[in-house]
Design a protein around this motif. Structure first.
Motif, short mmCIF file in Angstrom:
data_model
loop_
_atom_site.label_atom_id
_atom_site.label_comp_id
_atom_site.label_asym_id
_atom_site.label_seq_id
_atom_site.Cartn_x
_atom_site.Cartn_y
_atom_site.Cartn_z
N LEU A 166 38.43 50.33 38.23
CA LEU A 166 39.27 49.75 39.28
C LEU A 166 38.66 49.98 40.66
O LEU A 166 38.92 49.21 41.58
CB LEU A 166 40.68 50.32 39.21
CG LEU A 166 41.50 49.97 37.97
CD1 LEU A 166 42.92 50.48 38.12
CD2 LEU A 166 41.49 48.49 37.69
N SER A 167 37.83 51.00 40.80
CA SER A 167 37.20 51.26 42.10
C SER A 167 36.20 50.16 42.47
O SER A 167 35.84 50.03 43.62
CB SER A 167 36.49 52.62 42.09
OG SER A 167 35.40 52.60 41.18
N ARG A 168 35.78 49.36 41.51
CA ARG A 168 34.86 48.26 41.77
C ARG A 168 35.60 46.94 42.07
O ARG A 168 34.97 45.91 42.23
CB ARG A 168 33.90 48.07 40.58
CG ARG A 168 32.96 49.27 40.40
CD ARG A 168 32.08 49.10 39.17
NE ARG A 168 31.36 47.85 39.17
CZ ARG A 168 30.08 47.71 39.49
NH1 ARG A 168 29.39 48.76 39.86
NH2 ARG A 168 29.50 46.53 39.44
N ILE A 169 36.93 47.01 42.10
CA ILE A 169 37.75 45.84 42.41
C ILE A 169 38.36 46.04 43.78
O ILE A 169 38.96 47.09 44.05
CB ILE A 169 38.85 45.64 41.35
CG1 ILE A 169 38.21 45.32 39.99
CG2 ILE A 169 39.83 44.54 41.76
CD1 ILE A 169 39.18 45.24 38.84
N ASP A 170 38.20 45.07 44.65
CA ASP A 170 38.75 45.15 45.99
C ASP A 170 40.28 45.14 45.93
O ASP A 170 40.87 44.20 45.42
CB ASP A 170 38.24 43.96 46.83
CG ASP A 170 38.63 44.08 48.29
OD1 ASP A 170 38.64 45.21 48.81
OD2 ASP A 170 38.91 43.03 48.90
N ASN A 171 40.89 46.20 46.43
CA ASN A 171 42.34 46.34 46.49
C ASN A 171 43.01 46.07 45.15
O ASN A 171 43.83 45.15 45.02
CB ASN A 171 42.92 45.43 47.58
CG ASN A 171 44.35 45.75 47.92
OD1 ASN A 171 44.88 46.81 47.55
ND2 ASN A 171 45.01 44.83 48.59
N PRO A 172 42.72 46.87 44.13
CA PRO A 172 43.29 46.61 42.80
C PRO A 172 44.82 46.64 42.76
O PRO A 172 45.44 45.94 41.96
CB PRO A 172 42.69 47.70 41.92
CG PRO A 172 42.27 48.78 42.86
CD PRO A 172 41.92 48.08 44.14
N GLU A 173 45.43 47.40 43.67
CA GLU A 173 46.90 47.46 43.69
C GLU A 173 47.52 46.11 44.02
O GLU A 173 48.67 45.86 43.68
CB GLU A 173 47.38 48.55 44.66
CG GLU A 173 47.33 49.96 44.09
CD GLU A 173 45.91 50.49 43.86
OE1 GLU A 173 44.98 50.07 44.57
OE2 GLU A 173 45.75 51.33 42.95
N SER A 174 46.78 45.23 44.66
CA SER A 174 47.33 43.90 44.98
C SER A 174 47.51 43.06 43.71
O SER A 174 48.20 42.04 43.75
CB SER A 174 46.43 43.16 45.98
OG SER A 174 45.19 42.82 45.39
N TYR A 175 46.92 43.49 42.61
CA TYR A 175 47.07 42.79 41.34
C TYR A 175 48.17 43.38 40.46
O TYR A 175 48.44 42.89 39.38
CB TYR A 175 45.74 42.79 40.57
CG TYR A 175 44.68 42.01 41.28
CD1 TYR A 175 44.60 40.62 41.14
CD2 TYR A 175 43.76 42.63 42.11
CE1 TYR A 175 43.62 39.89 41.79
CE2 TYR A 175 42.78 41.91 42.77
CZ TYR A 175 42.72 40.54 42.61
OH TYR A 175 41.76 39.81 43.26
N GLU A 176 48.80 44.45 40.95
CA GLU A 176 49.87 45.07 40.16
C GLU A 176 51.06 44.12 40.09
O GLU A 176 51.54 43.61 41.11
CB GLU A 176 50.29 46.41 40.76
CG GLU A 176 51.22 47.18 39.86
CD GLU A 176 51.43 48.63 40.26
OE1 GLU A 176 52.14 49.32 39.52
OE2 GLU A 176 50.87 49.06 41.29
#
Length: 153
Positions: free
Chosen positions: A129-139
């Motif tokens: 998830l650290s390689r995804i920009d702003n992963p929390e926006s996909y929650e």
């Protein structure tokens, strides 16, 4: 760490949880039971016939490393189900005073995002998830699937 934990039941449960969440969101969805290596669920708009193939990846432990393995990208979306069933990886001395159980979290990623975040050098095909920009926006971003199939509720 010992032997590998059998989480087959929990993985099946994660698929049904995602199926249920999509149904609650008003999306027609069904489980692809066998012989569909790249996806576990199919969401669709019955009026247009447009569909989205969804692969569900689950992580049992609350203290997982915020990554998951994926080798097959024959899908439109990847949903990471962080089940948060308890601690598994931290040593006992560094654990919180509780058992680590938390409510599950769900991240709905378009497959292109996941493919771009996959490590080219990892033998397991891990995506962090650290390689995804702003992963929390996909929650809980179920709207991405709604938009994909054209269901604008």
């Amino acid at each position: 760490m010992g032997e590998r934990q059998n989480t087959k039941l929990e993985a099946e449960g994660a698929e049904f949880m995602v199926l249920g969440l999509l149904l609650v969101e008003g999306l027609h969805c069904f489980k692809a039971y066998t012989n569909f290596a790249g996806y576990d669920l199919v969401a669709l708009d019955p009026s247009t016939g447009r569909s989205a193939r969804i692969q569900v990846k689950s992580r049992w432990a609350t203290d997982y490393d915020r990554s998951f393995a994926i080798k097959n990208f024959d899908c439109d979306f990847v949903v990471l189900a962080a089940l948060n069933r308890g601690y598994r990886f931290r040593r006992a001395a560094t654990r919180a005073p509780d058992d680590g159980r938390r409510p599950p979290r769900f991240f709905c990623f378009p497959v292109e995002i996941v493919r771009a975040a996959q490590s080219a050098t990892d033998l397991w095909g891990k995506v962090s998830l650290s390689r995804i920009d702003n992963p929390e926006s996909y929650e809980d971003a179920w709207h991405l699937i709604q938009e994909w199939i054209g269901d604008q509720k």
